[in-house]
Enzyme design. Structure first.
Site, PDB file in Angstrom:
ATOM      1  N   ASP A   1      37.910  24.426-115.505  1.00  0.00           N
ATOM      2  CA  ASP A   1      39.200  24.611-114.359  1.00  0.00           C
ATOM      3  C   ASP A   1      38.726  23.099-113.394  1.00  0.00           C
ATOM      4  O   ASP A   1      37.719  23.398-112.707  1.00  0.00           O
ATOM      5  CB  ASP A   1      39.371  25.669-113.533  1.00  0.00           C
ATOM      6  CG  ASP A   1      40.199  25.602-112.812  1.00  0.00           C
ATOM      7  OD1 ASP A   1      40.706  24.455-112.339  1.00  0.00           O
ATOM      8  OD2 ASP A   1      40.769  26.602-111.768  1.00  0.00           O
TER       9      ASP A   1
ATOM     10  N   GLY B   1      48.704  19.502-122.117  1.00  0.00           N
ATOM     11  CA  GLY B   1      49.158  18.291-122.110  1.00  0.00           C
ATOM     12  C   GLY B   1      49.854  17.344-123.043  1.00  0.00           C
ATOM     13  O   GLY B   1      49.421  17.167-124.288  1.00  0.00           O
ATOM     14  N   GLN B   2      50.740  16.117-122.532  1.00  0.00           N
ATOM     15  CA  GLN B   2      51.479  15.130-123.504  1.00  0.00           C
ATOM     16  C   GLN B   2      49.831  14.207-124.597  1.00  0.00           C
ATOM     17  O   GLN B   2      50.122  14.274-125.362  1.00  0.00           O
ATOM     18  CB  GLN B   2      52.066  14.421-122.604  1.00  0.00           C
ATOM     19  CG  GLN B   2      53.233  14.803-122.163  1.00  0.00           C
ATOM     20  CD  GLN B   2      54.081  13.724-121.643  1.00  0.00           C
ATOM     21  OE1 GLN B   2      55.152  12.951-122.081  1.00  0.00           O
ATOM     22  NE2 GLN B   2      53.657  13.369-120.244  1.00  0.00           N
TER      23      GLN B   2
ATOM     24  N   TYR C   1      49.552  11.272-105.119  1.00  0.00           N
ATOM     25  CA  TYR C   1      48.900  11.309-106.156  1.00  0.00           C
ATOM     26  C   TYR C   1      48.470   9.944-106.506  1.00  0.00           C
ATOM     27  O   TYR C   1      46.861   9.668-107.395  1.00  0.00           O
ATOM     28  CB  TYR C   1      49.870  11.447-107.272  1.00  0.00           C
ATOM     29  CG  TYR C   1      50.254  11.467-109.013  1.00  0.00           C
ATOM     30  CD1 TYR C   1      49.300  11.766-109.252  1.00  0.00           C
ATOM     31  CD2 TYR C   1      50.537   9.673-109.258  1.00  0.00           C
ATOM     32  CE1 TYR C   1      49.101  11.483-111.066  1.00  0.00           C
ATOM     33  CE2 TYR C   1      50.533   9.569-110.688  1.00  0.00           C
ATOM     34  CZ  TYR C   1      49.831  10.691-111.309  1.00  0.00           C
ATOM     35  OH  TYR C   1      49.363  10.220-112.646  1.00  0.00           O
TER      36      TYR C   1
ATOM     37  N   THR D   1      46.603   5.548-113.398  1.00  0.00           N
ATOM     38  CA  THR D   1      48.528   4.903-113.659  1.00  0.00           C
ATOM     39  C   THR D   1      48.860   4.090-112.511  1.00  0.00           C
ATOM     40  O   THR D   1      48.606   3.511-112.059  1.00  0.00           O
ATOM     41  CB  THR D   1      48.996   6.444-112.688  1.00  0.00           C
ATOM     42  OG1 THR D   1      50.706   6.241-111.984  1.00  0.00           O
ATOM     43  CG2 THR D   1      47.768   6.130-111.390  1.00  0.00           C
ATOM     44  N   ASP D   2      49.986   3.582-113.118  1.00  0.00           N
ATOM     45  CA  ASP D   2      50.800   2.042-112.258  1.00  0.00           C
ATOM     46  C   ASP D   2      50.973   2.932-110.606  1.00  0.00           C
ATOM     47  O   ASP D   2      51.070   2.374-110.242  1.00  0.00           O
ATOM     48  CB  ASP D   2      52.523   2.350-112.543  1.00  0.00           C
ATOM     49  CG  ASP D   2      53.385   3.241-113.005  1.00  0.00           C
ATOM     50  OD1 ASP D   2      52.318   4.291-113.534  1.00  0.00           O
ATOM     51  OD2 ASP D   2      54.165   3.519-112.555  1.00  0.00           O
TER      52      ASP D   2
ATOM     53  N   LYS E   1      44.358   9.304-107.540  1.00  0.00           N
ATOM     54  CA  LYS E   1      43.905   8.473-108.959  1.00  0.00           C
ATOM     55  C   LYS E   1      43.119   7.223-108.581  1.00  0.00           C
ATOM     56  O   LYS E   1      42.380   7.229-109.350  1.00  0.00           O
ATOM     57  CB  LYS E   1      45.139   8.528-109.369  1.00  0.00           C
ATOM     58  CG  LYS E   1      46.035   9.713-110.224  1.00  0.00           C
ATOM     59  CD  LYS E   1      45.259  10.638-111.391  1.00  0.00           C
ATOM     60  CE  LYS E   1      45.615   9.564-112.569  1.00  0.00           C
ATOM     61  NZ  LYS E   1      44.767  10.488-113.855  1.00  0.00           N
TER      62      LYS E   1
ATOM     63  N   THR F   1      49.166  15.669-112.000  1.00  0.00           N
ATOM     64  CA  THR F   1      50.026  15.025-112.717  1.00  0.00           C
ATOM     65  C   THR F   1      52.040  15.523-111.464  1.00  0.00           C
ATOM     66  O   THR F   1      52.396  14.385-112.101  1.00  0.00           O
ATOM     67  CB  THR F   1      50.675  14.911-113.952  1.00  0.00           C
ATOM     68  OG1 THR F   1      51.178  15.659-114.382  1.00  0.00           O
ATOM     69  CG2 THR F   1      49.726  14.040-114.907  1.00  0.00           C
TER      70      THR F   1
HETATM   71  P1  NDP Z   1      49.960  16.744-118.473  1.00  0.00           P
HETATM   72  O1  NDP Z   1      51.307  17.022-117.256  1.00  0.00           O
HETATM   73  O2  NDP Z   1      51.288  16.781-119.229  1.00  0.00           O
HETATM   74  O3  NDP Z   1      49.104  17.755-119.039  1.00  0.00           O
HETATM   75  C1  NDP Z   1      47.644  17.736-117.641  1.00  0.00           C
HETATM   76  C2  NDP Z   1      46.743  17.635-118.511  1.00  0.00           C
HETATM   77  O4  NDP Z   1      45.841  18.539-117.056  1.00  0.00           O
HETATM   78  C3  NDP Z   1      46.450  19.576-119.349  1.00  0.00           C
HETATM   79  O5  NDP Z   1      46.362  19.049-120.666  1.00  0.00           O
HETATM   80  C4  NDP Z   1      45.815  20.810-118.259  1.00  0.00           C
HETATM   81  O6  NDP Z   1      45.762  21.022-119.218  1.00  0.00           O
HETATM   82  C5  NDP Z   1      45.313  19.855-117.593  1.00  0.00           C
HETATM   83  N1  NDP Z   1      44.899  20.772-116.141  1.00  0.00           N
HETATM   84  C6  NDP Z   1      45.591  20.413-114.904  1.00  0.00           C
HETATM   85  N2  NDP Z   1      45.395  20.833-114.194  1.00  0.00           N
HETATM   86  C7  NDP Z   1      43.725  21.855-114.755  1.00  0.00           C
HETATM   87  C8  NDP Z   1      43.306  22.066-114.022  1.00  0.00           C
HETATM   88  N3  NDP Z   1      43.204  22.423-112.791  1.00  0.00           N
HETATM   89  N4  NDP Z   1      41.741  22.431-114.537  1.00  0.00           N
HETATM   90  C9  NDP Z   1      41.710  21.046-116.307  1.00  0.00           C
HETATM   91  N5  NDP Z   1      42.601  20.469-116.503  1.00  0.00           N
HETATM   92  C10 NDP Z   1      43.969  20.920-116.154  1.00  0.00           C
HETATM   93  O7  NDP Z   1      49.544  15.294-117.927  1.00  0.00           O
HETATM   94  P2  NDP Z   1      49.623  13.748-119.520  1.00  0.00           P
HETATM   95  O8  NDP Z   1      49.083  13.825-121.039  1.00  0.00           O
HETATM   96  O9  NDP Z   1      51.117  13.325-119.142  1.00  0.00           O
HETATM   97  O10 NDP Z   1      49.226  12.754-118.092  1.00  0.00           O
HETATM   98  C11 NDP Z   1      47.578  12.819-119.065  1.00  0.00           C
HETATM   99  C12 NDP Z   1      46.883  11.631-117.970  1.00  0.00           C
HETATM  100  O11 NDP Z   1      48.264  10.035-117.983  1.00  0.00           O
HETATM  101  C13 NDP Z   1      46.754  11.740-116.684  1.00  0.00           C
HETATM  102  O12 NDP Z   1      45.421  11.044-116.026  1.00  0.00           O
HETATM  103  C14 NDP Z   1      48.076  10.998-115.996  1.00  0.00           C
HETATM  104  O13 NDP Z   1      47.247  10.913-114.565  1.00  0.00           O
HETATM  105  C15 NDP Z   1      47.830   9.674-116.820  1.00  0.00           C
HETATM  106  N6  NDP Z   1      49.112   9.554-116.892  1.00  0.00           N
HETATM  107  C16 NDP Z   1      50.952  10.365-116.501  1.00  0.00           C
HETATM  108  C17 NDP Z   1      52.021   9.690-116.053  1.00  0.00           C
HETATM  109  C18 NDP Z   1      52.658  10.689-116.512  1.00  0.00           C
HETATM  110  O14 NDP Z   1      54.234   9.902-116.668  1.00  0.00           O
HETATM  111  N7  NDP Z   1      53.292  11.449-117.303  1.00  0.00           N
HETATM  112  C19 NDP Z   1      52.429   7.805-115.658  1.00  0.00           C
HETATM  113  C20 NDP Z   1      51.279   7.441-115.779  1.00  0.00           C
HETATM  114  C21 NDP Z   1      49.538   8.127-116.233  1.00  0.00           C
HETATM  115  P3  NDP Z   1      45.897  22.607-119.516  1.00  0.00           P
HETATM  116  O15 NDP Z   1      46.151  21.605-121.323  1.00  0.00           O
HETATM  117  O16 NDP Z   1      44.539  23.020-119.994  1.00  0.00           O
HETATM  118  O17 NDP Z   1      47.410  22.610-119.750  1.00  0.00           O
END
Ligand code: NDP
Length: 293
Positions: free
Chosen positions: A35, A10-11, A128, A104-105, A132, A65
């Site tokens: 998972d 993820g990001q 969502y 999140t906002d 959250k 997300t």
């Molecule tokens: P991403 O969508 O980029 O990444 C999602 C992450 O969640 C990945 O690392 C992924 O794992 C993991 N994930 C998804 N499904 C599963 C699963 N079934 N089991 C285990 N892990 C899982 O998220 P961001 O980095 O953008 O978001 C980080 C945080 O910030 C989150 O809490 C989000 O709610 C919050 N946020 C994000 C915003 C946005 O604009 N994106 C805005 C506000 C808050 P894997 O690495 O294995 O793929």
């Protein structure tokens, strides 16, 4: 600091992993290992990782997300965003480790124009945000004596994964004009800054669990999606005009808050974390994308 991170690709998780070289030891658990859509089974994997890695704190950067898809997949969104953080928070408390949850906002309804205080009334508009918010409540409810924090952020962008910046770069290269929503206002936030903020918060909690609570952290200055898009085109030198439209002209399955401004003052006061300038963060992301197209 030794940190166990939920999430890998993820990001924010990617940016956390990058801090490994900077005096931190970071172990990222991806969904292939834990998972979180099956929280109970995942907690067994997390327990094993805690035993093997012996972290000093746990950061949850994993979440569902996909805001619109959450409306159709409520159960999975709830498992990931509500049940998993609550279970992780309890596990961290049992293990005597500080726990940081990213939120999140979208827990707010976006009414008014003032920035939302950390204790402002929550009223999510969609699945969502609702899931959250349940996650936040589970984390606070675990009352972890080793320390806990919920860090609400907004409009996350980085060089990896799917996000607004990458979408605008792709569309801006293909088209002469784009119609972008101008009546939603918030703070675009570089994932790299969130990762650093999470580590600073974990370090502070480890030294002083009394700092536990809900905090806000978003990029400055607040802007609209349309103005954000325009800055992306300028910095990327793309010749694409941005036409401003109201949200009503861009219907989506999930309603977004119009006001996503977050009052981040307590985060600076308690942790010394100032709001990051998103324009500088955008410049760094574009530089990274140029180096690795
Ligand atoms: P991403 O969508 O980029 O990444 C999602 C992450 O969640 C990945 O690392 C992924 O794992 C993991 N994930 C998804 N499904 C599963 C699963 N079934 N089991 C285990 N892990 C899982 O998220 P961001 O980095 O953008 O978001 C980080 C945080 O910030 C989150 O809490 C989000 O709610 C919050 N946020 C994000 C915003 C946005 O604009 N994106 C805005 C506000 C808050 P894997 O690495 O294995 O793929």
């Amino acid at each position: 600091m030794r940190l166990l991170v939920l999430g890998r690709s993820g990001q924010v998780a990617t940016e956390l992993a990058r801090l490994s070289g900077e005096g931190h030891k970071i172990r990222c658990l991806g969904r292939d290992e834990a998972d979180l859509s099956q929280p109970e089974a995942a907690m067994e994997a997390v327990r094993r990782a805690l035993d093997a890695f012996r972290p000093e704190a746990v950061i949850n950067a994993a979440a569902w997300t996909a805001v619109d898809a959450a409306e159709a997949q409520k159960d999975t969104a709830r498992a990931l965003n509500a049940e998993a953080p609550s279970a992780l928070a309890r596990l961290a408390a049992e293990a005597g480790l500080p726990f940081v949850q990213i939120s999140t906002d979208y827990v707010f309804d976006g009414a008014g124009e003032a920035p939302f205080a950390t204790d402002a009334a929550t009223a999510p508009l969609g699945t969502y945000g609702r899931t959250k918010l349940s996650g936040e409540e589970g984390v606070a409810g675990a009352a972890n004596p080793a320390g806990w924090a919920v860090l609400r952020t907004s409009w996350v962008f980085s060089a990896h994964g799917t996000n607004f910046v990458k979408t605008m770069l792709r569309l801006g290269a293909e088209r002469d004009e784009l119609r972008v929503v101008a009546d939603q206002v918030g703070g675009p936030t570089p994932a790299a800054a969130i990762a650093r903020a999470c580590v600073t918060i974990a370090e502070t909690l480890a030294a002083d669990p009394g700092r536990s609570g809900i905090y806000h952290f978003s990029g400055v200055p607040d802007t609209s999606w349309a103005c954000f898009a325009r800055e992306i085109m300028v910095q990327a030198k793309l010749d694409c005009r941005i036409e401003e439209i109201p949200s009503t002209d861009y219907p989506t399955p999930a309603t977004r808050p119009l006001n996503s401004r977050l009052d981040c003052r307590s985060t600076e006061a308690v942790f010394g974390l100032a709001r990051p300038d998103w324009r500088a963060g955008l410049d760094r992301v574009l530089t990274e994308l140029e180096a690795t197209p």
